[in-house]
Write an enzyme that holds these catalytic residues in place. Structure first.
Site, PDB file in Angstrom:
ATOM      1  N   THR D  97       0.854  -1.188   0.000  1.00 16.04           N
ATOM      2  CA  THR D  97       0.000   0.000   0.000  1.00 16.04           C
ATOM      3  C   THR D  97       0.884   1.230   0.000  1.00 16.04           C
ATOM      4  O   THR D  97       1.534   1.533   1.004  1.00 16.04           O
ATOM      5  CB  THR D  97      -0.901   0.027   1.244  1.00 16.04           C
ATOM      6  OG1 THR D  97      -1.846  -1.028   1.133  1.00 16.04           O
ATOM      7  CG2 THR D  97      -1.665   1.352   1.349  1.00 16.04           C
ATOM      8  N   LYS D 172      -7.132   1.589  -3.427  1.00 19.93           N
ATOM      9  CA  LYS D 172      -6.776   1.173  -2.067  1.00 19.93           C
ATOM     10  C   LYS D 172      -7.026   2.316  -1.071  1.00 19.93           C
ATOM     11  O   LYS D 172      -7.535   2.080   0.038  1.00 19.93           O
ATOM     12  CB  LYS D 172      -5.303   0.738  -2.017  1.00 19.93           C
ATOM     13  CG  LYS D 172      -4.805   0.290  -0.646  1.00 19.93           C
ATOM     14  CD  LYS D 172      -5.471  -1.014  -0.195  1.00 19.93           C
ATOM     15  CE  LYS D 172      -5.390  -1.251   1.301  1.00 19.93           C
ATOM     16  NZ  LYS D 172      -4.116  -1.710   1.793  1.00 19.93           N
ATOM     17  N   LYS D 240      -1.878   7.274   8.379  1.00 21.23           N
ATOM     18  CA  LYS D 240      -1.093   7.545   7.168  1.00 21.23           C
ATOM     19  C   LYS D 240      -1.976   7.454   5.918  1.00 21.23           C
ATOM     20  O   LYS D 240      -1.915   8.304   5.028  1.00 21.23           O
ATOM     21  CB  LYS D 240       0.063   6.537   7.069  1.00 21.23           C
ATOM     22  CG  LYS D 240       1.055   6.802   5.954  1.00 21.23           C
ATOM     23  CD  LYS D 240       1.902   5.569   5.631  1.00 21.23           C
ATOM     24  CE  LYS D 240       1.048   4.473   4.978  1.00 21.23           C
ATOM     25  NZ  LYS D 240       1.781   3.284   4.555  1.00 21.23           N
TER      26      LYS D 240
END
Lengths: 293, 293, 293, 293
Positions: D97, D172, D240
């Site tokens: 990711t 994502k 994040k």
């Protein structure tokens, strides 16, 4: 000739306001739930009433300055309440900060008795109340507003007329939400400063030199630097006013994202024990949320 | 004796700042990507350089005032870039608003050449730049800051020192986020006012009489009343600065809920075509969100 | 033996619920403000009452399913109101979604008459009401809850008991605010997808395959893809429920930042004419705010 | 015939994924920065490479599953990096990711060498990685995606194709921000419940019975009830990802108010020491903000 004034509510704000009316030569009768608060004013020449009803019966104009909608309700209703004492043609001026809806209801109740009503909340706290430099926000019949301008001129430096009953109260919500956002914005700025290593005193001095400088920031700067949050304007009252402003906004279909975000932080501050601290303590809550306390 | 100054960047801000330096008797050499902008200054006695490199080679102090991090990068790098012209002991002062990280990187690159660097962004736009009343926020070695105070005194009314390189840039983010929240807060207050039937001109006059009054609100009041959103400070730049402030906050672990809410409204304003309007146009976006436009 | 039931409120939800009770063999008397709505049920064997009062006088248990606190108030009060018909020992069950405070007040009023009260709002809309698969959230005396479980088992697939009166209403606010945030979150995700060039149908299929998949998202997916926002659950009702949840949170000192942010978007949607659309239309408002409409 | 696979990254996710490839009969060569992690796979028949470069030289397809953009950068660059080993026509699939921008940059670097690149991040954590039921989100050339579907079919239950390079990474971000908002929404609902006296276990069981039920909520319910926040998905990683989603939104001009509000709460959670706890610990931060801890 000056009208005689009946004053209800001798709290932090009411006391200096009555003193100014007395000093300006007004004939003032006072009533306060706790009678002892009235004594110093009797010494200065005020008369004393033993109920809102009897006060209303003996004066030309009644002014109320109480803590919230419920307190005004208590003054109005009941056997010894104001509504039982007012007469047709008399004026009642409420200078408390209450919900616009509560102002409109009080106006309607008094109108049934033939009395006129102005909602005339003020912007400014104890210092400007003492100095007679409050800002007064008026809603109600325009002729009534004009008729009572001499009284407002004693209490404040500037009076604004916003239209029908409830609009003074609405204007109060508008100015208070701006005050709350200013404190929130300043506090978020100070938290970012603290987390990035900027000296707080220098930062506040800088703010004071820029286009963001405002009397409220100048006023709160010493408190922030001294970590002294004794209440001049209690945080819980601002939380309440944010709530009232957002309720008015919801009804009027106004979308206020930053106000809502600030309000939730004030709710958090209250939940974390800062309700009785000064509004400047919103900084403390934001510091907690950023791991600084 | 006054140091000779090399100035890079003759935009809306740079032009009046150079004029002030010339008026104060400084020997100034200018460089601008678009050379034509330099002509009026040559007439006033400035010298002309044909690249950042050659400019650096002929002056004592280099000052940059460009649009963003990328523009500063373009000035520094390349065959004719500043980095190829600076010498040990020379000072470079960047007065642009850029990310703190970009300031620190520029400082590091110049240090490799033995040159000193100050980040010295300013608060204030064209009017204070013209009047020499900017507020200047400095990061970098303290001795360098003190050495160049006479220059800052020509350009601004007040200079604040915040510590190592990047801290001037950090302070600029702090003051700009406060500016942005002030505009957002004022605009939300005006939207609530509009939706509850309060006259806007009276409301703005009232704000000006309260503890929330600030130069930025006074400055924007005529624009708001005239529905004139020609950019003094473009909304897209504030959106960018909000973004930089929130990036710095994220890294420093500062939680800024109202700033984040305001930022998203500025993003919406940009997405709705107001990026090139003045920051005061955030009001227009909030009006759209409340069905007023 | 089954108790006889008096049913008040034959809206979208009330109609299928009554049908299920009739199908389960209950003796049901109905009352509706607009009498015509009752006719089809009389055909199916229901009796008809001409007022809440007379209905209460002839049945064992009264169930109300009306639109809001004011509608319940109207059913309870007045000469022909429920309060004038109930008798000691009788049970009243309100399945409407109303403010917890309004539930507690109704309970108190009925208690004065010796009647028992349950607040038993439901989660689920017309489809589960028809299928008898609602989720029922109960507040009030535990013995009353247990006594009426057989009725709840006809109407719903699952009944939860949350304690004293008002707690069913509180639980309803909790689940509805979660529903609203889910729609807001999905919509923000779809807006980000649209702005970064991701195909919406693929994105929604993907969501359905992940740990974020939920029945509400599956239910709304066809509407979103068809741009069809005919109301199953009107956006204005969710706006109202968000408001009630935030009021409850304010009083209980719970800080809910994302709920507040979502609420303001729902207010914006209502202000932009989407109040009567389905809650899924919050996507449309977010698309407007991102310049997509 | 099956292509030979080179696998880089044997963390919590990489390990079960490699096991599944080996079990499906693939010839796999592994590389891990910490070589000891590779030993168990060599026992199961995997080959061992001593650098990304040498691994690339001996296999058909390279798959990377590392912690972030910087880790991928470290794998690609340097004397022994992947870029020095890949050849024209070879495929590299990154399942980490990372930011969409980082994916596009990796694609560009590999393209210079004539190699093809897919960004193929996954939704799902250790359990679905072990069960081969991940959801895989692919960006890159369509023919490459189709060519490698057999590999994806071993690792996941469903693979979605989103277009050019970077779009897998974008998808994502979209799914993770929805996951984060779901956890934030659930937690705010639970805080309101706690403050209004609703039993948490009953509340969570209720949520599971409604249209808001989702696998992620079911998964986290035991943790919440046990006050056990050992990380399955660390809160700091969600913080994040929220940041990356908001960065992408900022660039794409998407206004995401609730996402921004949730992000600031995650920042607060990190600042209060919950970065290494599970994402479900956002509840703990919200409880702190409401005075419950």
């Amino acid at each position: 000739m000056k009208p005689t004034i009946g004053w209800i509510g001798l709290g932090n704000m009411g006391r200096p306001m009555v003193s100014n009316l007395l000093a300006a030569g007004y004939d003032v009768t006072v009533y306060n739930r706790t009678a002892s608060a009235a004594a110093p004013f009797v010494e200065k020449g005020a008369k004393l009433a033993d109920s809102p009803k009897s006060l209303a019966e003996t004066v030309d104009v009644v002014i109320t300055m109480v803590s919230d909608s419920a307190a005004l309700q208590a003054v109005l209703e009941g056997e010894n309440g104001l509504l039982n004492g007012v007469r047709a043609g008399q004026s009642v001026i409420d200078m408390s900060t209450i919900a616009p809806e509560a102002s409109r209801q009080a106006a309607a109740r008094l109108q049934e008795k033939g009395a006129g009503f102005l909602d005339a909340p003020v912007s400014g706290s104890v210092k400007p109340a003492t100095d007679g430099t409050l800002v007064i926000l008026v809603g109600g019949p325009r002729d009534l507003y004009e008729q009572h301008l001499p009284i407002f001129d004693v209490l404040g430096k500037k009076t604004f007329y916003f239209g029908e009953n409830g609009q003074g109260a609405n204007a109060k919500l508008v100015i208070n939400m701006l005050l709350g956002i200013t404190m929130q914005g300043l506090s978020e700025a100070l938290v970012l400063g603290a987390k990035t290593g900027l000296d707080r005193a220098t930062l506040l001095e800088m703010v004071g030199a820029t286009a963001c400088a405002s009397p409220i920031i100048a006023m709160k700067t010493p408190n922030i630097l001294d970590d002294n949050f004794a209440a001049a304007f209690a945080l819980k009252h601002m939380e309440k006013d944010f709530g009232l402003a957002l309720d008015a906004a919801k009804q009027a279909e106004a979308s206020l994202p930053a106000t809502a975000a600030a309000h939730q932080t004030f709710v958090a501050a209250k939940a974390n024990g800062h309700g009785d601290d000064d509004i400047a303590a919103i900084l403390v809550q934001l510091e907690k949320m950023s791991g600084l306390r």
